[in-house]
Design a protein around this motif. Structure first.
Motif, mmCIF file in Angstrom:
data_model
loop_
_atom_site.group_PDB
_atom_site.id
_atom_site.type_symbol
_atom_site.label_atom_id
_atom_site.label_comp_id
_atom_site.label_asym_id
_atom_site.label_seq_id
_atom_site.Cartn_x
_atom_site.Cartn_y
_atom_site.Cartn_z
ATOM 1 N N UNK A 78 8.031 19.323 1.324
ATOM 2 C CA UNK A 78 7.278 18.306 2.050
ATOM 3 C C UNK A 78 6.681 17.248 1.124
ATOM 4 N N UNK A 79 6.329 17.622 -0.107
ATOM 5 C CA UNK A 79 5.840 16.639 -1.070
ATOM 6 C C UNK A 79 6.915 15.625 -1.426
ATOM 7 N N UNK A 80 8.145 16.109 -1.623
ATOM 8 C CA UNK A 80 9.269 15.207 -1.896
ATOM 9 C C UNK A 80 9.579 14.370 -0.656
ATOM 10 N N UNK A 81 9.579 15.001 0.511
ATOM 11 C CA UNK A 81 9.813 14.276 1.766
ATOM 12 C C UNK A 81 8.781 13.163 1.951
ATOM 13 N N UNK A 82 7.518 13.478 1.701
ATOM 14 C CA UNK A 82 6.446 12.493 1.833
ATOM 15 C C UNK A 82 6.673 11.317 0.883
ATOM 16 N N UNK A 83 7.058 11.620 -0.338
ATOM 17 C CA UNK A 83 7.305 10.568 -1.326
ATOM 18 C C UNK A 83 8.448 9.660 -0.893
ATOM 19 N N UNK A 84 9.551 10.252 -0.458
ATOM 20 C CA UNK A 84 10.712 9.467 -0.002
ATOM 21 C C UNK A 84 10.354 8.657 1.239
ATOM 22 N N UNK A 85 9.617 9.277 2.166
ATOM 23 C CA UNK A 85 9.219 8.570 3.392
ATOM 24 C C UNK A 85 8.308 7.391 3.057
ATOM 25 N N UNK A 86 7.340 7.577 2.178
ATOM 26 C CA UNK A 86 6.440 6.485 1.803
ATOM 27 C C UNK A 86 7.200 5.372 1.093
ATOM 28 N N UNK A 87 8.156 5.736 0.262
ATOM 29 C CA UNK A 87 8.979 4.745 -0.422
ATOM 30 C C UNK A 87 9.786 3.931 0.593
ATOM 31 N N UNK A 88 10.388 4.613 1.556
ATOM 32 C CA UNK A 88 11.179 3.924 2.592
ATOM 33 C C UNK A 88 10.292 3.035 3.458
ATOM 34 N N UNK B 19 0.845 -1.200 0.000
ATOM 35 C CA UNK B 19 0.000 0.000 0.000
ATOM 36 C C UNK B 19 0.877 1.246 0.000
ATOM 37 N N UNK B 20 1.870 1.282 0.885
ATOM 38 C CA UNK B 20 2.752 2.440 0.979
ATOM 39 C C UNK B 20 3.603 2.590 -0.285
ATOM 40 N N UNK B 21 4.114 1.488 -0.795
ATOM 41 C CA UNK B 21 4.964 1.540 -1.985
ATOM 42 C C UNK B 21 4.193 2.013 -3.207
ATOM 43 N N UNK B 22 2.977 1.506 -3.422
ATOM 44 C CA UNK B 22 2.210 1.927 -4.594
ATOM 45 C C UNK B 22 1.831 3.397 -4.513
ATOM 46 N N UNK B 23 1.532 3.899 -3.319
ATOM 47 C CA UNK B 23 1.238 5.327 -3.193
ATOM 48 C C UNK B 23 2.492 6.168 -3.417
ATOM 49 N N UNK B 24 3.652 5.675 -3.013
ATOM 50 C CA UNK B 24 4.904 6.389 -3.283
ATOM 51 C C UNK B 24 5.167 6.427 -4.784
ATOM 52 N N UNK B 25 4.958 5.305 -5.456
ATOM 53 C CA UNK B 25 5.158 5.267 -6.912
ATOM 54 C C UNK B 25 4.187 6.203 -7.615
ATOM 55 N N UNK B 26 2.945 6.270 -7.132
ATOM 56 C CA UNK B 26 1.965 7.204 -7.711
ATOM 57 C C UNK B 26 2.457 8.642 -7.591
ATOM 58 N N UNK B 27 3.126 8.956 -6.496
ATOM 59 C CA UNK B 27 3.669 10.306 -6.316
ATOM 60 C C UNK B 27 4.864 10.536 -7.242
#
Length: 175
Positions: A90-100, A29-37
């Motif tokens: 924060x958008x980039x931070x959110x993406x990196x955090x969700x990916x991690x 779930x977290x990875x797919x939302x990170x990829x969407x970002x």
């Protein structure tokens, strides 16, 4: 030094496998939302299934909506005056955090830390939207409860990299 306990047959094995399934599914779930970002595509229609994922724009809209509706003034102020005006960062931070978080949960690397990271990202939004009349169990059942369980239980020690790291740290590996 005490020896680690040997896995008991039966219910213990079933439980560890179920936590592994929960960990990997939550990670997906977290990875797919990170990829969407990353690719900035949130709507998918494959004919037999259609679904949405959270892009950075959608995440920004959710944060904007939540911060404008909250009764928790300090939290709303922080989002309106710190997070949203600096959404580029924060958008980039959110993406990196969700990916991690996603990769950590899928591969069982620092699983508890990944779960706590997810809680830290979701809890403020949930708190800001708690009084708005949404579905009662939406955030707790779908997001918060699985992350709390994964923060408590060392689920990465079964079919995860935490299983390799724990013995290297004398079974004091926190995650």
């Amino acid at each position: 030094m005490t020896e680690p306990r040997v896995a008991a047959p039966g219910s213990y094995r079933v439980m560890t496998r179920m936590f592994t399934v929960l960990r990997v599914f939550t990670g997906l779930v977290w990875l797919t939302n990170a990829i969407a970002k990353i690719i900035d595509v949130g709507n998918y229609d494959f004919g037999f299934i259609s679904f949405n994922l959270v892009t950075r724009g959608v995440a920004q809209a959710i944060a904007t909506d939540a911060s404008s509706k909250t009764y928790i003034a300090p939290l709303g102020w922080a989002y309106q005056n710190l997070v949203l005006p600096n959404w580029g960062f924060f958008g980039v931070f959110l993406t990196i955090a969700e990916l991690a978080i996603g990769l950590g949960l899928i591969f069982g690397v620092a699983t508890r830390l990944a779960a706590v990271g997810g809680l830290l990202l979701l809890a403020p939004i949930w708190l800001m939207l708690l009084h708005t009349g949404g579905y009662l169990w939406e955030y707790p059942a779908e997001d918060l409860f699985p992350l709390v369980m994964l923060a408590i239980v060392p689920a990465g020690r079964h079919w995860g990299c935490d299983a390799t790291l724990a013995p290297r740290f004398g079974y004091r590996w926190l995650f």
